[in-house]
Design a protein around this motif. Structure first.
Motif, PDB file in Angstrom:
ATOM      1  N   THR A 127      14.128  36.359  52.148  1.00 15.73           N
ATOM      2  CA  THR A 127      15.550  36.353  52.499  1.00 15.73           C
ATOM      3  C   THR A 127      16.374  35.612  51.468  1.00 15.73           C
ATOM      4  N   GLY A 128      15.757  34.699  50.771  1.00 15.71           N
ATOM      5  CA  GLY A 128      16.482  33.827  49.858  1.00 15.71           C
ATOM      6  C   GLY A 128      16.968  32.598  50.611  1.00 15.71           C
ATOM      7  N   LYS A 129      17.316  31.562  49.869  1.00 14.46           N
ATOM      8  CA  LYS A 129      17.744  30.313  50.505  1.00 14.46           C
ATOM      9  C   LYS A 129      19.243  30.267  50.763  1.00 14.46           C
ATOM     10  N   GLY A 130      19.986  31.111  50.098  1.00 18.33           N
ATOM     11  CA  GLY A 130      21.430  31.072  50.255  1.00 18.33           C
ATOM     12  C   GLY A 130      22.058  30.190  49.199  1.00 18.33           C
ATOM     13  N   LEU A 131      23.369  30.282  49.088  1.00 17.27           N
ATOM     14  CA  LEU A 131      24.078  29.536  48.056  1.00 17.27           C
ATOM     15  C   LEU A 131      24.260  28.068  48.421  1.00 17.27           C
ATOM     16  N   THR A 132      24.436  27.779  49.702  1.00 18.56           N
ATOM     17  CA  THR A 132      24.601  26.390  50.117  1.00 18.56           C
ATOM     18  C   THR A 132      23.352  25.946  50.863  1.00 18.56           C
ATOM     19  N   ARG A 133      22.808  24.844  50.470  1.00 17.98           N
ATOM     20  CA  ARG A 133      21.560  24.358  51.078  1.00 17.98           C
ATOM     21  C   ARG A 133      21.772  23.851  52.497  1.00 17.98           C
ATOM     22  N   ASP A 134      22.977  23.387  52.816  1.00 12.31           N
ATOM     23  CA  ASP A 134      23.208  22.829  54.152  1.00 12.31           C
ATOM     24  C   ASP A 134      23.046  23.898  55.234  1.00 12.31           C
ATOM     25  N   GLU A 135      23.740  25.008  55.080  1.00 11.07           N
ATOM     26  CA  GLU A 135      23.715  26.057  56.092  1.00 11.07           C
ATOM     27  C   GLU A 135      22.640  27.097  55.821  1.00 11.07           C
ATOM     28  N   GLY A 136      22.345  27.334  54.578  1.00  9.16           N
ATOM     29  CA  GLY A 136      21.433  28.414  54.232  1.00  9.16           C
ATOM     30  C   GLY A 136      22.202  29.720  54.175  1.00  9.16           C
TER      31      GLY A 136
END
Length: 183
Positions: A127-136
């Motif tokens: 899925t990938g981690k997303g651009l922001t680590r806080d929310e994913g």
């Protein structure tokens, strides 16, 4: 119980009353599973009762609905270690990077059904981690919900976060139910 009360409950339903009762209770389900008793109205003298627009008029004529497969569970630690160490092979991999939610959901469903048809046991969904680590990322948050959805319960046994070398927080291991163990 008094004699008056026993006479009140001893009366049988007429054919019209039985049909009305059947229609009124057609979509009623028990709160918890218990053995079903066969209930049928008194037989009519002129032959079988006509079916309504919704199907048979007797409750006992309908086949019991198949029991749905259980909800997906977390992959147990022993299986996780075997996958991580390479003792259990990963049969398939799907990368959802760059897809929109609707595209990703269609791809995920089709991929898992193909895996099941081909006899795969373990798959990796990236899925990938997303651009922001806080929310994913969005996919990182919604893919677990899709895997738990009723439309995939006959395919997914369980899932859990992948080992670091398989994608870590940005990937999931998915255990796939054998095709002959579906519904």
């Amino acid at each position: 119980m008094s004699e008056e009360n026993s006479r009140r409950y001893a009366r049988r339903l007429s054919q019209a009353e039985a049909e009305l009762w059947t229609i009124a209770t057609a979509d009623v389900r028990p709160a918890r599973a218990r053995p079903r008793k066969h209930v049928s109205p008194t037989p009519a003298a002129e032959g079988p009762a006509p079916s309504g627009p919704s199907g048979p008029s007797v409750v006992g004529d309908r086949p019991a609905a198949p029991k749905p497969p259980p909800r997906p569970i977390d992959i147990d630690p022993r299986t996780f270690v075997k996958i991580k160490r390479g003792r259990i092979d990963v049969d398939a991999k799907l990368d959802l990077h760059g897809l929109r939610q609707a595209e990703a959901q269609r791809s995920l469903t089709a991929f898992l059904r193909r895996c099941q048809a081909n006899g795969a046991r373990i798959a990796i969904i990236v899925t990938g981690k997303g651009l922001t680590r806080d929310e994913g990322g969005v996919l990182r948050r919604v893919v677990p919900m899709w895997l738990e959805a009723p439309n995939l319960r006959d395919v997914v046994v369980g899932f859990g976060e992948a080992a670091r070398h398989h994608g870590g927080e940005g990937a999931l291991y998915v255990r796939i139910r054998r095709a002959d163990r579906g519904r």
